[in-house]
Every structure is written in C-alpha cells, then in structure tokens.
Write a protein that holds these residues in place. Sequence first.
Motif, PDB file in Angstrom:
ATOM      1  N   ALA A 200       0.842  -1.194   0.000  1.00  0.00           N
ATOM      2  CA  ALA A 200       0.000   0.000   0.000  1.00  0.00           C
ATOM      3  C   ALA A 200       0.882   1.251   0.000  1.00  0.00           C
ATOM      4  N   GLY A 201       0.381   2.302  -0.603  1.00  0.00           N
ATOM      5  CA  GLY A 201       1.127   3.562  -0.632  1.00  0.00           C
ATOM      6  C   GLY A 201       1.325   4.049  -2.054  1.00  0.00           C
ATOM      7  N   ASP A 202       1.874   5.251  -2.161  1.00  0.00           N
ATOM      8  CA  ASP A 202       2.081   5.866  -3.458  1.00  0.00           C
ATOM      9  C   ASP A 202       3.231   5.223  -4.225  1.00  0.00           C
ATOM     10  N   THR A 203       3.034   5.107  -5.527  1.00  0.00           N
ATOM     11  CA  THR A 203       4.099   4.716  -6.439  1.00  0.00           C
ATOM     12  C   THR A 203       4.699   5.990  -7.019  1.00  0.00           C
ATOM     13  N   THR A 204       6.020   6.051  -7.071  1.00  0.00           N
ATOM     14  CA  THR A 204       6.705   7.221  -7.614  1.00  0.00           C
ATOM     15  C   THR A 204       7.201   6.895  -9.018  1.00  0.00           C
ATOM     16  N   ILE A 205       6.802   7.716  -9.965  1.00  0.00           N
ATOM     17  CA  ILE A 205       7.263   7.559 -11.342  1.00  0.00           C
ATOM     18  C   ILE A 205       8.170   8.731 -11.678  1.00  0.00           C
ATOM     19  N   LEU A 206       9.354   8.415 -12.184  1.00  0.00           N
ATOM     20  CA  LEU A 206      10.305   9.446 -12.599  1.00  0.00           C
ATOM     21  C   LEU A 206      10.480   9.381 -14.110  1.00  0.00           C
ATOM     22  N   ILE A 207      10.365  10.525 -14.764  1.00  0.00           N
ATOM     23  CA  ILE A 207      10.623  10.645 -16.196  1.00  0.00           C
ATOM     24  C   ILE A 207      11.885  11.492 -16.337  1.00  0.00           C
ATOM     25  N   LEU A 208      12.976  10.862 -16.766  1.00  0.00           N
ATOM     26  CA  LEU A 208      14.293  11.492 -16.784  1.00  0.00           C
ATOM     27  C   LEU A 208      14.660  11.937 -18.193  1.00  0.00           C
ATOM     28  N   ASN A 209      15.073  13.192 -18.311  1.00  0.00           N
ATOM     29  CA  ASN A 209      15.456  13.752 -19.603  1.00  0.00           C
ATOM     30  C   ASN A 209      16.948  14.062 -19.604  1.00  0.00           C
ATOM     31  N   PRO A 210      17.767  13.204 -20.238  1.00  0.00           N
ATOM     32  CA  PRO A 210      19.208  13.454 -20.259  1.00  0.00           C
ATOM     33  C   PRO A 210      19.631  14.463 -21.328  1.00  0.00           C
ATOM     34  N   ASN A 211      18.686  14.895 -22.151  1.00  0.00           N
ATOM     35  CA  ASN A 211      19.005  15.829 -23.237  1.00  0.00           C
ATOM     36  C   ASN A 211      19.270  17.233 -22.693  1.00  0.00           C
ATOM     37  N   PRO A 212      20.081  18.009 -23.392  1.00  0.00           N
ATOM     38  CA  PRO A 212      20.348  19.377 -22.917  1.00  0.00           C
ATOM     39  C   PRO A 212      19.163  20.320 -23.102  1.00  0.00           C
ATOM     40  N   ARG A 213      18.217  19.938 -23.926  1.00  0.00           N
ATOM     41  CA  ARG A 213      17.047  20.792 -24.185  1.00  0.00           C
ATOM     42  C   ARG A 213      15.806  20.191 -23.529  1.00  0.00           C
ATOM     43  N   ALA A 214      14.794  21.015 -23.389  1.00  0.00           N
ATOM     44  CA  ALA A 214      13.534  20.540 -22.827  1.00  0.00           C
ATOM     45  C   ALA A 214      12.844  19.592 -23.807  1.00  0.00           C
ATOM     46  N   VAL A 215      12.096  18.630 -23.261  1.00  0.00           N
ATOM     47  CA  VAL A 215      11.409  17.632 -24.069  1.00  0.00           C
ATOM     48  C   VAL A 215       9.957  17.556 -23.621  1.00  0.00           C
ATOM     49  N   GLU A 216       9.044  17.549 -24.586  1.00  0.00           N
ATOM     50  CA  GLU A 216       7.629  17.343 -24.275  1.00  0.00           C
ATOM     51  C   GLU A 216       7.345  15.842 -24.255  1.00  0.00           C
ATOM     52  N   VAL A 217       6.719  15.394 -23.183  1.00  0.00           N
ATOM     53  CA  VAL A 217       6.448  13.961 -23.008  1.00  0.00           C
ATOM     54  C   VAL A 217       4.963  13.772 -22.705  1.00  0.00           C
ATOM     55  N   MET A 218       4.323  12.917 -23.462  1.00  0.00           N
ATOM     56  CA  MET A 218       2.964  12.500 -23.139  1.00  0.00           C
ATOM     57  C   MET A 218       3.078  11.212 -22.323  1.00  0.00           C
ATOM     58  N   TYR A 219       2.429  11.176 -21.152  1.00  0.00           N
ATOM     59  CA  TYR A 219       2.437   9.930 -20.398  1.00  0.00           C
ATOM     60  C   TYR A 219       1.007   9.435 -20.210  1.00  0.00           C
ATOM     61  N   PHE A 220       0.876   8.105 -20.063  1.00  0.00           N
ATOM     62  CA  PHE A 220      -0.437   7.487 -19.964  1.00  0.00           C
ATOM     63  C   PHE A 220      -0.352   6.347 -18.939  1.00  0.00           C
ATOM     64  N   HIS A 221      -1.467   6.092 -18.262  1.00  0.00           N
ATOM     65  CA  HIS A 221      -1.472   5.078 -17.203  1.00  0.00           C
ATOM     66  C   HIS A 221      -2.893   4.650 -16.908  1.00  0.00           C
ATOM     67  N   ASN A 222      -3.046   3.568 -16.141  1.00  0.00           N
ATOM     68  CA  ASN A 222      -4.356   3.148 -15.690  1.00  0.00           C
ATOM     69  C   ASN A 222      -4.584   3.604 -14.252  1.00  0.00           C
TER      70      ASN A 222
END
Length: 222
Positions: A200-222
Amino acid sequence: MNTHIALQPSPWRRWHALRAGLLLVAALAGPGAWAAPTDSADFVEQLRLARRLAAYAQANDDALAMLAAARVMAETGAARSRSDPQQPGEPLADAYFDRAEALARGRADLAALIADARAARLRHSRAGGDVRTSVVLGGGRLRVRLNYTLGQRARFGIDPDPTDSVTLRVLGPGQELLCELSTQREQRGYVECEWLPQQAGDTTILILNPNPRAVEVMYFHN
C-alpha cells in the motif's frame, strides 16, 4: 517517337486526397464505427494521430480537421490523468470538440456535425487510459505520484518525440525499483512499464530527460 510521360500527383494533391479520406472516416463514420484501441500500441498511435490532426487544424483554422481529431481522441477513451490538478478524469475529447466549435464560428452545417459527434461520444464512451502531456527540462526529471490498487496490474507509459531519449523509472512505496526503461532502445518510440502492486502507498514515477534541451512527453497510465 511519341513518349508518354505519366504525371505524378503533387505532394499537395496527395495530402489533399489523404486528408479528405481521413476526415471522411474519422468525422462522418456512423456510431457503429467507434472502436476502442485494443492494446497500448493502438492507444498510443490513436493519441498521436489525434494530436497531429489537432495541430494541423489549429494551424490552418480548419474546423473539420479539428472535428476529426476530436472523433479520434474520443475513440481512445482517454481522460485527463488523475495527476492533473485541472479537471482530472475529464475526457480529453471534450477540449477538442470545444476547439472545433470555436473554429466553426457559427457555421450551421459544421455545428450540426460537431453536435452529432459529441452526442455519439457520450452514447458510445469507453474507458481508456489516463493521459497528460508535460515538459521535462533539459537534464531534469518529472516526478509523478500515483496510488494503484493492490493486486491489480498497474501500467505507466511515456511517449516523447521519437528523436529524444527519455528514461522511465518506477519506484514502489518503499522506493524499491520496479521498472526502468529507456526510449533510446525502443524503435516504436514509447515505452511502458507493467507491474503488480504488492504494498500500500504511493508509487513514484520518474521521467528522466538526459538531453540538454527541454522535451515534451505524453504519459499514460491506468
């Protein structure tokens, strides 16, 4: 000697024909044509198509193209992620229908098409994934916290631009690593983690961007 040269259709004509066929299928198909995506690959492809159509429609002031985008988005059953503080759970198609109405500017014929399509979405709505689009700064990371039901399969995926390398990392309530995937190793562009919550408890999701510029990311989940 007579030489016959077959003229090739211009790129504009090819696009015009493609667009006409796509809009006819997406915007004018009957209720029986509504179909939910069968798996994550279909879901992501339909989301991509809806976003591309919407971008084209907005750039070209095209209400019919925006209506097609709304129909495609409605077929995914996608809703705003529960991680989104603004109207979580709202069907993403609603915003597309609103944009189509704004672009129609009171044209009665388009207004009728949009109203019919919006009503069809309500009659044939299906549950899809939660979706949100965020920007991850260069060299930075985006942290998402979600609570999943114990014993039920959990899913979380990301779909950045195919040219960008982005890493998805899932940590359990005790900060144990449950899954880690990189889009750099996937030709399809998106990656998706699946796991079975055991604590039980929160799940932590990390989206890591190693690029030098900003990146737009669409994420999806149930």
